[in-house]
Scaffold this motif. Structure first.
Motif, PDB file in Angstrom:
ATOM      1  N   ILE A   7       0.837  -1.197   0.000  1.00  0.00           N
ATOM      2  CA  ILE A   7       0.000   0.000   0.000  1.00  0.00           C
ATOM      3  C   ILE A   7       0.873   1.247   0.000  1.00  0.00           C
ATOM      4  N   ARG A   8       1.925   1.234   0.795  1.00  0.00           N
ATOM      5  CA  ARG A   8       2.833   2.387   0.829  1.00  0.00           C
ATOM      6  C   ARG A   8       3.485   2.605  -0.529  1.00  0.00           C
ATOM      7  N   THR A   9       3.907   1.526  -1.169  1.00  0.00           N
ATOM      8  CA  THR A   9       4.535   1.636  -2.475  1.00  0.00           C
ATOM      9  C   THR A   9       3.563   2.193  -3.496  1.00  0.00           C
ATOM     10  N   LEU A  10       2.354   1.700  -3.486  1.00  0.00           N
ATOM     11  CA  LEU A  10       1.340   2.176  -4.419  1.00  0.00           C
ATOM     12  C   LEU A  10       1.005   3.631  -4.158  1.00  0.00           C
ATOM     13  N   GLY A  15       1.527   9.297  -5.676  1.00  0.00           N
ATOM     14  CA  GLY A  15       1.940  10.646  -5.307  1.00  0.00           C
ATOM     15  C   GLY A  15       3.009  11.191  -6.232  1.00  0.00           C
ATOM     16  N   LEU A  16       3.991  10.360  -6.586  1.00  0.00           N
ATOM     17  CA  LEU A  16       5.027  10.794  -7.516  1.00  0.00           C
ATOM     18  C   LEU A  16       4.455  11.074  -8.896  1.00  0.00           C
ATOM     19  N   ALA A  17       3.535  10.247  -9.311  1.00  0.00           N
ATOM     20  CA  ALA A  17       2.920  10.453 -10.625  1.00  0.00           C
ATOM     21  C   ALA A  17       2.127  11.755 -10.655  1.00  0.00           C
ATOM     22  N   LEU A  18       1.413  12.043  -9.576  1.00  0.00           N
ATOM     23  CA  LEU A  18       0.673  13.302  -9.509  1.00  0.00           C
ATOM     24  C   LEU A  18       1.615  14.494  -9.482  1.00  0.00           C
ATOM     25  N   ALA A  19       2.694  14.385  -8.732  1.00  0.00           N
ATOM     26  CA  ALA A  19       3.654  15.475  -8.666  1.00  0.00           C
ATOM     27  C   ALA A  19       4.304  15.714 -10.021  1.00  0.00           C
ATOM     28  N   GLY A  28      -7.247  12.429 -14.570  1.00  0.00           N
ATOM     29  CA  GLY A  28      -7.115  11.036 -14.975  1.00  0.00           C
ATOM     30  C   GLY A  28      -5.883  10.349 -14.444  1.00  0.00           C
ATOM     31  N   CYS A  29      -4.923  11.093 -13.933  1.00  0.00           N
ATOM     32  CA  CYS A  29      -3.657  10.500 -13.505  1.00  0.00           C
ATOM     33  C   CYS A  29      -3.838   9.615 -12.279  1.00  0.00           C
ATOM     34  N   LEU A  30      -4.544  10.081 -11.281  1.00  0.00           N
ATOM     35  CA  LEU A  30      -4.682   9.309 -10.050  1.00  0.00           C
ATOM     36  C   LEU A  30      -5.415   8.003 -10.300  1.00  0.00           C
ATOM     37  N   LYS A  31      -6.510   8.070 -11.028  1.00  0.00           N
ATOM     38  CA  LYS A  31      -7.271   6.861 -11.332  1.00  0.00           C
ATOM     39  C   LYS A  31      -6.431   5.878 -12.144  1.00  0.00           C
ATOM     40  N   GLY A  32      -5.714   6.400 -13.136  1.00  0.00           N
ATOM     41  CA  GLY A  32      -4.854   5.550 -13.948  1.00  0.00           C
ATOM     42  C   GLY A  32      -3.709   4.956 -13.150  1.00  0.00           C
ATOM     43  N   ALA A  33      -3.167   5.748 -12.215  1.00  0.00           N
ATOM     44  CA  ALA A  33      -2.066   5.256 -11.390  1.00  0.00           C
ATOM     45  C   ALA A  33      -2.517   4.113 -10.484  1.00  0.00           C
ATOM     46  N   ALA A  51       1.997   1.994 -12.037  1.00  0.00           N
ATOM     47  CA  ALA A  51       1.376   3.244 -11.608  1.00  0.00           C
ATOM     48  C   ALA A  51       1.803   4.409 -12.493  1.00  0.00           C
ATOM     49  N   VAL A  52       3.071   4.466 -12.831  1.00  0.00           N
ATOM     50  CA  VAL A  52       3.560   5.547 -13.697  1.00  0.00           C
ATOM     51  C   VAL A  52       2.931   5.427 -15.088  1.00  0.00           C
ATOM     52  N   GLY A  53       2.927   4.221 -15.635  1.00  0.00           N
ATOM     53  CA  GLY A  53       2.296   4.013 -16.943  1.00  0.00           C
ATOM     54  C   GLY A  53       0.807   4.289 -16.907  1.00  0.00           C
ATOM     55  N   GLY A  54       0.151   3.874 -15.830  1.00  0.00           N
ATOM     56  CA  GLY A  54      -1.283   4.134 -15.692  1.00  0.00           C
ATOM     57  C   GLY A  54      -1.591   5.610 -15.601  1.00  0.00           C
ATOM     58  N   CYS A  55      -0.730   6.354 -14.935  1.00  0.00           N
ATOM     59  CA  CYS A  55      -0.904   7.809 -14.842  1.00  0.00           C
ATOM     60  C   CYS A  55      -0.827   8.439 -16.225  1.00  0.00           C
ATOM     61  N   ILE A  56       0.158   8.021 -16.998  1.00  0.00           N
ATOM     62  CA  ILE A  56       0.330   8.581 -18.341  1.00  0.00           C
ATOM     63  C   ILE A  56      -0.877   8.258 -19.214  1.00  0.00           C
ATOM     64  N   VAL A  57      -1.305   7.011 -19.195  1.00  0.00           N
ATOM     65  CA  VAL A  57      -2.445   6.595 -20.015  1.00  0.00           C
ATOM     66  C   VAL A  57      -3.731   7.262 -19.533  1.00  0.00           C
ATOM     67  N   GLY A  58      -3.927   7.309 -18.210  1.00  0.00           N
ATOM     68  CA  GLY A  58      -5.121   7.950 -17.665  1.00  0.00           C
ATOM     69  C   GLY A  58      -5.207   9.419 -18.023  1.00  0.00           C
ATOM     70  N   HIS A  59      -4.079  10.112 -17.977  1.00  0.00           N
ATOM     71  CA  HIS A  59      -4.062  11.528 -18.357  1.00  0.00           C
ATOM     72  C   HIS A  59      -4.382  11.697 -19.835  1.00  0.00           C
ATOM     73  N   HIS A  60      -3.820  10.817 -20.673  1.00  0.00           N
ATOM     74  CA  HIS A  60      -4.081  10.890 -22.110  1.00  0.00           C
ATOM     75  C   HIS A  60      -5.564  10.678 -22.419  1.00  0.00           C
ATOM     76  N   ILE A  61      -6.171   9.696 -21.771  1.00  0.00           N
ATOM     77  CA  ILE A  61      -7.587   9.410 -21.997  1.00  0.00           C
ATOM     78  C   ILE A  61      -8.452  10.567 -21.505  1.00  0.00           C
ATOM     79  N   ALA A  62      -8.130  11.129 -20.340  1.00  0.00           N
ATOM     80  CA  ALA A  62      -8.900  12.261 -19.814  1.00  0.00           C
ATOM     81  C   ALA A  62      -8.795  13.469 -20.739  1.00  0.00           C
ATOM     82  N   LYS A  63      -7.602  13.689 -21.293  1.00  0.00           N
ATOM     83  CA  LYS A  63      -7.416  14.808 -22.214  1.00  0.00           C
ATOM     84  C   LYS A  63      -8.235  14.604 -23.493  1.00  0.00           C
TER      85      LYS A  63
END
Length: 83
Positions: A7-10, A15-19, A28-33, A51-63
């Motif tokens: 849980i801490r790692t996730l 948090g890093l992906a959002l930052a 979309g980043c948090l949900k994707g992460a 999580a990093v890949g999910g953030c990128i994909v989630g942001h792309h889809i939200a955009k």
């Protein structure tokens, strides 16, 4: 790795992906992460990479969705008759 460390790692990865994405561009980043982190964890203990890949994909889809909504809004505005 016990559940608390997972849980801490996730949470750290999210948090890093959002930052990295910045608060103005975090749609979309948090949900994707979260989804990517869980998928990465089950696909060989790669939660951080997922999580990093999910953030990128989630942001792309939200955009893409935001651009689609803007295009629909512009099309609806142009179809209204002007008095």
């Amino acid at each position: 790795m016990n559940v608390n460390n997972r849980i801490r790692t996730l949470a750290a990865a999210a948090g890093l992906a959002l930052a990295a994405a910045g608060s103005a561009h975090a749609a979309g980043c948090l949900k994707g992460a979260v989804v990517g982190g869980v998928a990465g964890h089950y696909a060989g203990h790669h939660a951080v990479a997922g999580a990093v890949g999910g953030c990128i994909v989630g942001h792309h889809i939200a955009k893409a969705h935001a651009e689609e909504r803007a295009a629909q809004h512009d099309a609806a505005r142009s179809q209204k008759p002007t008095p």
